[in-house]
Design an enzyme around this catalytic site. Sequence first.
Site, PDB file in Angstrom:
ATOM      1  N   ARG A  94       3.300   7.400  11.452  1.00 30.92           N
ATOM      2  CA  ARG A  94       2.764   6.915  12.719  1.00 30.92           C
ATOM      3  C   ARG A  94       2.582   8.115  13.635  1.00 30.92           C
ATOM      4  O   ARG A  94       3.461   8.991  13.701  1.00 30.92           O
ATOM      5  CB  ARG A  94       3.695   5.887  13.382  1.00 30.92           C
ATOM      6  CG  ARG A  94       3.657   4.485  12.779  1.00 30.92           C
ATOM      7  CD  ARG A  94       2.285   3.823  12.856  1.00 30.92           C
ATOM      8  NE  ARG A  94       2.246   2.529  12.175  1.00 30.92           N
ATOM      9  CZ  ARG A  94       1.757   2.312  10.955  1.00 30.92           C
ATOM     10  NH1 ARG A  94       1.245   3.311  10.255  1.00 30.92           N
ATOM     11  NH2 ARG A  94       1.742   1.108  10.443  1.00 30.92           N
ATOM     12  N   ASN A 133       0.817  -1.219   0.000  1.00 32.29           N
ATOM     13  CA  ASN A 133       0.000   0.000   0.000  1.00 32.29           C
ATOM     14  C   ASN A 133       0.853   1.274   0.000  1.00 32.29           C
ATOM     15  O   ASN A 133       0.372   2.344   0.344  1.00 32.29           O
ATOM     16  CB  ASN A 133      -1.002  -0.009   1.165  1.00 32.29           C
ATOM     17  CG  ASN A 133      -0.324  -0.180   2.513  1.00 32.29           C
ATOM     18  OD1 ASN A 133       0.890  -0.018   2.619  1.00 32.29           O
ATOM     19  ND2 ASN A 133      -1.100  -0.503   3.534  1.00 32.29           N
ATOM     20  N   HIS A 182      -7.544   6.082  10.013  1.00 33.66           N
ATOM     21  CA  HIS A 182      -6.402   5.414   9.359  1.00 33.66           C
ATOM     22  C   HIS A 182      -6.885   4.640   8.127  1.00 33.66           C
ATOM     23  O   HIS A 182      -7.223   3.458   8.206  1.00 33.66           O
ATOM     24  CB  HIS A 182      -5.746   4.471  10.371  1.00 33.66           C
ATOM     25  CG  HIS A 182      -4.381   4.021   9.972  1.00 33.66           C
ATOM     26  ND1 HIS A 182      -3.519   3.429  10.844  1.00 33.66           N
ATOM     27  CD2 HIS A 182      -3.721   4.088   8.785  1.00 33.66           C
ATOM     28  CE1 HIS A 182      -2.392   3.131  10.220  1.00 33.66           C
ATOM     29  NE2 HIS A 182      -2.493   3.517   8.960  1.00 33.66           N
ATOM     30  N   GLN A 200      -5.305   3.719  18.436  1.00 29.97           N
ATOM     31  CA  GLN A 200      -6.290   3.499  17.380  1.00 29.97           C
ATOM     32  C   GLN A 200      -7.220   2.371  17.798  1.00 29.97           C
ATOM     33  O   GLN A 200      -6.726   1.318  18.186  1.00 29.97           O
ATOM     34  CB  GLN A 200      -5.594   3.160  16.060  1.00 29.97           C
ATOM     35  CG  GLN A 200      -4.815   4.342  15.529  1.00 29.97           C
ATOM     36  CD  GLN A 200      -4.334   4.187  14.102  1.00 29.97           C
ATOM     37  OE1 GLN A 200      -3.905   5.127  13.499  1.00 29.97           O
ATOM     38  NE2 GLN A 200      -4.387   2.991  13.561  1.00 29.97           N
TER      39      GLN A 200
HETATM   40  P1  NDP Z   1      10.299   1.878   3.798  1.00 26.98           P
HETATM   41  O1  NDP Z   1      10.909   0.874   4.696  1.00 26.98           O
HETATM   42  O2  NDP Z   1      10.347   1.695   2.337  1.00 26.98           O
HETATM   43  O3  NDP Z   1      10.932   3.295   4.083  1.00 26.98           O
HETATM   44  C1  NDP Z   1      11.178   3.770   5.352  1.00 26.98           C
HETATM   45  C2  NDP Z   1      12.336   4.711   5.232  1.00 26.98           C
HETATM   46  O4  NDP Z   1      12.490   5.392   6.479  1.00 26.98           O
HETATM   47  C3  NDP Z   1      13.657   4.037   4.925  1.00 26.98           C
HETATM   48  O5  NDP Z   1      14.215   4.662   3.793  1.00 26.98           O
HETATM   49  C4  NDP Z   1      14.452   4.292   6.188  1.00 26.98           C
HETATM   50  O6  NDP Z   1      15.799   4.545   5.962  1.00 26.98           O
HETATM   51  C5  NDP Z   1      13.869   5.594   6.648  1.00 26.98           C
HETATM   52  N1  NDP Z   1      14.161   5.901   8.032  1.00 26.98           N
HETATM   53  C6  NDP Z   1      14.139   5.084   9.101  1.00 26.98           C
HETATM   54  N2  NDP Z   1      14.459   5.771  10.195  1.00 26.98           N
HETATM   55  C7  NDP Z   1      14.714   7.034   9.812  1.00 26.98           C
HETATM   56  C8  NDP Z   1      15.114   8.199  10.496  1.00 26.98           C
HETATM   57  N3  NDP Z   1      15.333   8.200  11.811  1.00 26.98           N
HETATM   58  N4  NDP Z   1      15.273   9.346   9.792  1.00 26.98           N
HETATM   59  C9  NDP Z   1      15.076   9.354   8.459  1.00 26.98           C
HETATM   60  N5  NDP Z   1      14.700   8.257   7.754  1.00 26.98           N
HETATM   61  C10 NDP Z   1      14.526   7.122   8.426  1.00 26.98           C
HETATM   62  O7  NDP Z   1       8.785   2.039   4.309  1.00 26.98           O
HETATM   63  P2  NDP Z   1       7.533   2.655   3.551  1.00 26.98           P
HETATM   64  O8  NDP Z   1       7.944   3.857   2.805  1.00 26.98           O
HETATM   65  O9  NDP Z   1       6.790   1.606   2.834  1.00 26.98           O
HETATM   66  O10 NDP Z   1       6.638   3.067   4.813  1.00 26.98           O
HETATM   67  C11 NDP Z   1       7.094   4.035   5.731  1.00 26.98           C
HETATM   68  C12 NDP Z   1       6.207   4.033   6.958  1.00 26.98           C
HETATM   69  O11 NDP Z   1       4.923   4.521   6.598  1.00 26.98           O
HETATM   70  C13 NDP Z   1       5.939   2.640   7.545  1.00 26.98           C
HETATM   71  O12 NDP Z   1       6.949   2.246   8.452  1.00 26.98           O
HETATM   72  C14 NDP Z   1       4.627   2.839   8.244  1.00 26.98           C
HETATM   73  O13 NDP Z   1       4.840   3.285   9.575  1.00 26.98           O
HETATM   74  C15 NDP Z   1       3.969   3.963   7.459  1.00 26.98           C
HETATM   75  N6  NDP Z   1       2.837   3.458   6.670  1.00 26.98           N
HETATM   76  C16 NDP Z   1       1.616   4.019   6.871  1.00 26.98           C
HETATM   77  C17 NDP Z   1       0.525   3.532   6.201  1.00 26.98           C
HETATM   78  C18 NDP Z   1      -0.819   4.152   6.383  1.00 26.98           C
HETATM   79  O14 NDP Z   1      -1.807   3.500   6.050  1.00 26.98           O
HETATM   80  N7  NDP Z   1      -0.916   5.377   6.850  1.00 26.98           N
HETATM   81  C19 NDP Z   1       0.625   2.386   5.300  1.00 26.98           C
HETATM   82  C20 NDP Z   1       1.985   1.944   5.061  1.00 26.98           C
HETATM   83  C21 NDP Z   1       3.031   2.446   5.769  1.00 26.98           C
HETATM   84  P3  NDP Z   1      16.841   3.470   5.460  1.00 26.98           P
HETATM   85  O15 NDP Z   1      16.057   2.286   5.013  1.00 26.98           O
HETATM   86  O16 NDP Z   1      17.526   4.205   4.371  1.00 26.98           O
HETATM   87  O17 NDP Z   1      17.658   3.174   6.646  1.00 26.98           O
END
Ligand code: NDP
Length: 386
Positions: A285, A147, A333, A314
Amino acid sequence: MAKVLCVLYDDPKDGYPTSYARDDIPIIASYPGGQTAPTPKAIDFTPGALLGSVSGELGLRAYLESQGHTLVVTSDKEGENSVLDQELPDTDIVISQPFWPAYLTAERIAKAPNLKLAITAGIGSDHVDLDAAIANQITVAEVTYCNSISVAEHVVMMILGLVRNYLPSHQVVLDGGWDIADCVSRSYDLEGMHVGTVAAGRIGTAVLRRLAPFDVNLHYTDRHRLPESIERELNLTFHPDTASMVPHCDVVTVNAPLHPETEGLFDDKLISTMKRGTYLINTARAKIADRDSIVRALESGQLAGYAGDVWYPQPAPADHPWRTMPHHGMTPHISGSSLSAQTRYAAGTREILESFFAGTPIRDEYLIVDGGRLAGTGAHSYSTRS
Ligand code: NDP
């Protein structure tokens, strides 16, 4: 044979749908970067059906019961007398969705000695105590990418909604009015603004790609830098951390997982360094932002708007201050649970179950915790307390 406990949100108030607004959904076979969409051996549901609510059962019942497994589906997840707590002691597999999270705390995990697998039908496994899962050899898996684009579309919608003052203007129409000055006195163009994302993973990068044609200035921060070719293609400015990025932005979108590094990141101190009138969009989140700091910043005008679809807890209680704070564009959500997304995460859940029962590896990109450690996507994007 396994007992599978599936915690899903309630059916619509008027009952489970018998027809839908559209007759089909586009078939998405792969995601940007080449990862394939879920590939279960079969599915027993109609793509585009409501699968995420209790009666939808993620389309799993026929499959699980044909294999001799037991499926319990419930929305009742709060407190010791909840169906979740009652069923946990002999449950082998818990399936939950971030939209209606079954919080698998260390206490609950201690009550579930048979628990071997926790599946997130969606993305974001922070509702599972990952340290406890690691300590108890529980595999945690989610349907990576299912998603991500759904959320990215929601983010773009919310940015435009806030900047252009869409929701209050729509309300004027519902109220029978034509109060143009009231609508436009908080309405701007996005063009030329500076937009920054905290994290450029799947969602963050998809947001950047979708915003590039709006002729904005794009910024990002992430733990790992994007390839130079993408930075050049989208004309991105990289910042080493959130604190150094946000003072440059008119709009900030949060797309990082919740873990100890990001919890409480947007507090009074960080928000005070942002330009007055910044818009903040958080679909990642809720706990990445401090609840009361957001309210204060909207009331003082430090933030011009806040939108997102993530809350804590939630479902959010009726008196949650984010329901009534000024200039917000919150939804429940929902961004990652469109009917299109449900088709993919129901199929992905089935794929994970098929692998688990066959004793074959779960796709590495679906793994968060496995074999007593962070694994796969979890090892890349999450950190633990210890
Ligand atoms: P990904 O794992 O593809 O991307 C997460 C990114 O966050 C990675 O690039 C990671 O960095 C980066 N990251 C982690 N910690 C930090 C930090 N402290 N500062 C900066 N960047 C950081 O996940 P998605 O993009 O698919 O999803 C992201 C988040 O969105 C999920 O974890 C979830 O909480 C939320 N989400 C919400 C949904 C909703 O329905 N509202 C649905 C799906 C997701 P790197 O990997 O480079 O270390």
